[in-house]
Design a protein around this motif. Sequence first.
Motif, PDB file in Angstrom:
ATOM      1  N   ALA A 138       0.785  -1.280   0.039  1.00 59.73           N
ATOM      2  CA  ALA A 138      -0.040  -0.019   0.084  1.00 59.73           C
ATOM      3  C   ALA A 138       0.779   1.148   0.063  1.00 59.73           C
ATOM      4  O   ALA A 138       1.993   1.211   0.660  1.00 59.73           O
ATOM      5  N   CYS A 139       0.407   2.362  -0.990  1.00 62.97           N
ATOM      6  CA  CYS A 139       1.239   3.225  -0.795  1.00 62.97           C
ATOM      7  C   CYS A 139       0.535   4.548  -0.206  1.00 62.97           C
ATOM      8  O   CYS A 139      -0.393   4.942  -0.636  1.00 62.97           O
ATOM      9  N   ARG A 140       1.077   4.955   1.081  1.00 59.03           N
ATOM     10  CA  ARG A 140       0.499   5.810   1.818  1.00 59.03           C
ATOM     11  C   ARG A 140       0.775   7.094   1.724  1.00 59.03           C
ATOM     12  O   ARG A 140       0.205   8.153   2.200  1.00 59.03           O
ATOM     13  N   ASN A 141       1.867   7.255   0.977  1.00 55.24           N
ATOM     14  CA  ASN A 141       2.415   8.672   0.882  1.00 55.24           C
ATOM     15  C   ASN A 141       1.872   9.429  -0.002  1.00 55.24           C
ATOM     16  O   ASN A 141       1.838   9.196  -1.290  1.00 55.24           O
ATOM     17  N   ALA A 142       1.014  10.525   0.130  1.00 58.45           N
ATOM     18  CA  ALA A 142       0.125  11.220  -0.841  1.00 58.45           C
ATOM     19  C   ALA A 142       0.846  11.805  -1.711  1.00 58.45           C
ATOM     20  O   ALA A 142       0.414  12.117  -3.124  1.00 58.45           O
ATOM     21  N   GLU A 143       2.127  12.250  -1.426  1.00 55.34           N
ATOM     22  CA  GLU A 143       2.785  12.847  -2.562  1.00 55.34           C
ATOM     23  C   GLU A 143       3.396  11.930  -3.769  1.00 55.34           C
ATOM     24  O   GLU A 143       3.460  12.347  -4.763  1.00 55.34           O
ATOM     25  N   LEU A 144       3.609  10.691  -3.290  1.00 57.14           N
ATOM     26  CA  LEU A 144       3.943   9.732  -4.234  1.00 57.14           C
ATOM     27  C   LEU A 144       2.858   9.398  -5.014  1.00 57.14           C
ATOM     28  O   LEU A 144       3.135   9.276  -6.228  1.00 57.14           O
ATOM     29  N   SER A 203       0.466  11.387  -5.869  1.00 64.29           N
ATOM     30  CA  SER A 203       0.194  12.651  -6.626  1.00 64.29           C
ATOM     31  C   SER A 203       1.308  12.621  -7.924  1.00 64.29           C
ATOM     32  O   SER A 203       1.040  13.122  -8.929  1.00 64.29           O
ATOM     33  N   LEU A 204       2.438  12.181  -7.476  1.00 61.50           N
ATOM     34  CA  LEU A 204       3.502  12.170  -8.596  1.00 61.50           C
ATOM     35  C   LEU A 204       3.472  10.758  -9.618  1.00 61.50           C
ATOM     36  O   LEU A 204       4.127  10.559 -10.591  1.00 61.50           O
ATOM     37  N   LYS A 205       2.441  10.147  -9.365  1.00 63.10           N
ATOM     38  CA  LYS A 205       1.881   8.965 -10.267  1.00 63.10           C
ATOM     39  C   LYS A 205       2.886   7.814 -10.050  1.00 63.10           C
ATOM     40  O   LYS A 205       3.362   7.081 -11.148  1.00 63.10           O
ATOM     41  N   ILE A 206       3.792   7.973  -9.150  1.00 65.70           N
ATOM     42  CA  ILE A 206       4.756   6.648  -8.842  1.00 65.70           C
ATOM     43  C   ILE A 206       3.983   5.275  -8.448  1.00 65.70           C
ATOM     44  O   ILE A 206       4.375   4.346  -8.792  1.00 65.70           O
ATOM     45  N   CYS A 207       2.778   5.780  -7.697  1.00 69.67           N
ATOM     46  CA  CYS A 207       2.298   4.381  -7.320  1.00 69.67           C
ATOM     47  C   CYS A 207       0.920   4.155  -8.068  1.00 69.67           C
ATOM     48  O   CYS A 207      -0.110   4.683  -7.435  1.00 69.67           O
ATOM     49  N   GLN A 208       0.803   3.754  -9.251  1.00 75.44           N
ATOM     50  CA  GLN A 208      -0.389   3.815  -9.888  1.00 75.44           C
ATOM     51  C   GLN A 208      -1.209   2.658  -9.389  1.00 75.44           C
ATOM     52  O   GLN A 208      -2.514   3.068  -9.313  1.00 75.44           O
ATOM     53  N   ALA A 209      -0.964   1.489  -9.112  1.00 76.28           N
ATOM     54  CA  ALA A 209      -1.956   0.583  -8.596  1.00 76.28           C
ATOM     55  C   ALA A 209      -2.663   0.902  -7.361  1.00 76.28           C
ATOM     56  O   ALA A 209      -3.748   0.824  -7.149  1.00 76.28           O
ATOM     57  N   PRO A 210      -1.832   1.411  -6.333  1.00 74.32           N
ATOM     58  CA  PRO A 210      -2.317   1.702  -4.890  1.00 74.32           C
ATOM     59  C   PRO A 210      -3.352   2.871  -5.066  1.00 74.32           C
ATOM     60  O   PRO A 210      -4.333   3.194  -4.313  1.00 74.32           O
ATOM     61  N   ASN A 253      -5.563   3.302  -7.743  1.00 74.07           N
ATOM     62  CA  ASN A 253      -6.936   2.505  -7.855  1.00 74.07           C
ATOM     63  C   ASN A 253      -7.361   2.031  -6.586  1.00 74.07           C
ATOM     64  O   ASN A 253      -8.664   2.206  -6.349  1.00 74.07           O
ATOM     65  N   TYR A 254      -6.458   1.432  -5.856  1.00 74.61           N
ATOM     66  CA  TYR A 254      -7.076   0.903  -4.546  1.00 74.61           C
ATOM     67  C   TYR A 254      -7.669   1.973  -3.587  1.00 74.61           C
ATOM     68  O   TYR A 254      -8.839   1.959  -2.903  1.00 74.61           O
ATOM     69  N   THR A 255      -7.039   3.342  -3.587  1.00 75.15           N
ATOM     70  CA  THR A 255      -7.574   4.213  -2.892  1.00 75.15           C
ATOM     71  C   THR A 255      -8.774   4.749  -3.372  1.00 75.15           C
ATOM     72  O   THR A 255     -10.043   5.123  -2.682  1.00 75.15           O
ATOM     73  N   ARG A 256      -9.187   4.689  -4.717  1.00 77.98           N
ATOM     74  CA  ARG A 256     -10.281   5.361  -5.221  1.00 77.98           C
ATOM     75  C   ARG A 256     -11.453   3.965  -5.004  1.00 77.98           C
ATOM     76  O   ARG A 256     -12.697   4.313  -4.863  1.00 77.98           O
ATOM     77  N   LEU A 257     -11.140   2.712  -4.985  1.00 79.00           N
ATOM     78  CA  LEU A 257     -12.329   2.094  -4.933  1.00 79.00           C
ATOM     79  C   LEU A 257     -12.420   1.412  -3.303  1.00 79.00           C
ATOM     80  O   LEU A 257     -13.476   0.693  -3.078  1.00 79.00           O
ATOM     81  N   ARG A 258     -11.489   1.880  -2.632  1.00 80.56           N
ATOM     82  CA  ARG A 258     -11.826   1.516  -0.875  1.00 80.56           C
ATOM     83  C   ARG A 258     -12.868   1.788  -0.395  1.00 80.56           C
ATOM     84  O   ARG A 258     -13.533   0.929  -0.007  1.00 80.56           O
ATOM     85  N   PRO A 259     -13.812   2.924  -0.773  1.00 82.34           N
ATOM     86  CA  PRO A 259     -15.000   3.071  -0.167  1.00 82.34           C
ATOM     87  C   PRO A 259     -16.205   2.011  -0.390  1.00 82.34           C
ATOM     88  O   PRO A 259     -17.078   2.038   0.267  1.00 82.34           O
ATOM     89  N   TYR A 260     -15.941   1.568  -1.629  1.00 77.36           N
ATOM     90  CA  TYR A 260     -16.833   0.383  -2.004  1.00 77.36           C
ATOM     91  C   TYR A 260     -16.327  -0.913  -1.845  1.00 77.36           C
ATOM     92  O   TYR A 260     -17.174  -1.825  -1.288  1.00 77.36           O
TER      93      TYR A 260
END
Lengths: 266, 271
Positions: free
Chosen positions: B2-8, B10-17, B19-26
Amino acid sequence: MGHILVKDVRKEYVERRGARRRMNSDPDLRSGNHLPVLDGIDLEFANGELVCILGPSGCGKTTLARVIAGFDRPTSGTVLIDGEKVKGPSSEHIFVFQHSGLFPWMTVWENVRLGARHMKEKEEMAAKVQEHLDVVNLTGYEHLYPHQLSGGMQRRAELARALVADPEVLFMDEPFAGLDFLTRLKMREEIINMHELIQKTIVFITHDIDEALVMGDRVVVFTERPAKVRLDLKLEFPHPRDFHSYDELERLRRDVYTELGVHYAL
Amino acid sequence: MACRNAELVSLKICQAPMNYTRLRPYLLPVLSFAAVVAVWGIARRLSGWSPTVFPGPLDAAVGMWELIRDGSLLKHSVASLFRVTAGYYLAVAIGTPLGIVLGWWKTGQLLTNGLIQFLRPISPLAWIPLAMLWFGIGDKPAIFLIFLSSFFPLLVSTIYSVNHIRTVYFQVAANFNFTPFETITRVIFPAILPDILPALRISLGIAWLVVVAAEMIAVKSGLGYLILDSRNALRMDYVMDAMIAIGVIGICLDRVIVQLNRIKSVAWGRT
């Protein structure tokens, strides 16, 4: 016109909550404690004066402003604005409140428009609202809600709303409370400039001595509660004022500090 | 990982996580439902009881399919929804304006407060005999009970919120020469909206609680009736299906009210 005459105004609050109710207690106890706040205030402000009311906190400055603006009735005495007795709040004397009086459910634009609600012509009204938003430097923020603005911007929006109504008298109850030092200095300047532009009577309440002396054409100093007028000064120094340039102003400042019980100007 | 670092992120270093952040509420709610169904299935197996007494998830699913196919689930749900909607809207339409008036008019408040507090704790279910006697059999007594159940919470919370509007707002209204009507529509109503929304949410929940009880007594349709009827027929899988339907409709209605929070002129209440 914005001539204000305050004649022997007294105001007492009755504190009923603390009073015990017994069958045989003396009448004073039964009716609660009378708390005199204003003790015979006599004042006259000329049209277009910027009056600063100074006093220790809790002394009754706000009460006097509320009585003049018609939000409270005096226990005795009368208040005349332009020779007419004040009967209640009206859009001729707008109050800018100590804590934001903007409606949080309306945008800046909708709030300011309240001041121009008497105008029939829609376009004329919009032009006037826009003009006043420009005056207070809020162009571009019209469609934001108050909670999205900084404290200084909120005050300016409230000021715009008051100015749009084109009142005879403007009351400002510690309008800079809660603003940071720099914003406060800037707002002082803006109020002074705005006052020179519109020439309306402004009753400005503050507990900041320097602020009162820098801004006011007139400075009224109150005593502790129950408030009486302790000093009533006319200041005819031009703006911008600087304590270093006017020895007389510096001397007055020291006097006021001494009067209020602090023996040195910090 | 899991990539918890918001800066990373936003730099799109962590693409897959991301997606996870977006789907988390569902994803997370689905996970909790899956867990409950799993525990239900295991509990059924371990209990050793017959499916007639304790139906498992599969039995319930089969029953649900039967109910959907013959249209009875839809029919009963619509019947319940109609009653809840009618009773609830009636409560909103009467409770909120009355609350505004009583919140504003102190004499009226003193006059009625005792009465309100007296009637409020009487369960709507206690009214069932009287409701049936007065309104007969059918939708009317059920709507009346639902109305009673959501009316008092709405009324009390409206009065409370009106009492707690900042006095400065009334002074501003007086300063700009608002008429009493304008004070209600442009100050009181918008000022209480953020407080009223939770009350609307809670009282809608209560309305659903009551509709089931009401339908067990006075009518021959609705999810409450489905539960009672299935119990008489010893179809516990149908009983569970009706419970599931009530829950699903409850979620949907709650979502609708939560959406009201997004109205811009209400958002200030959350700060």
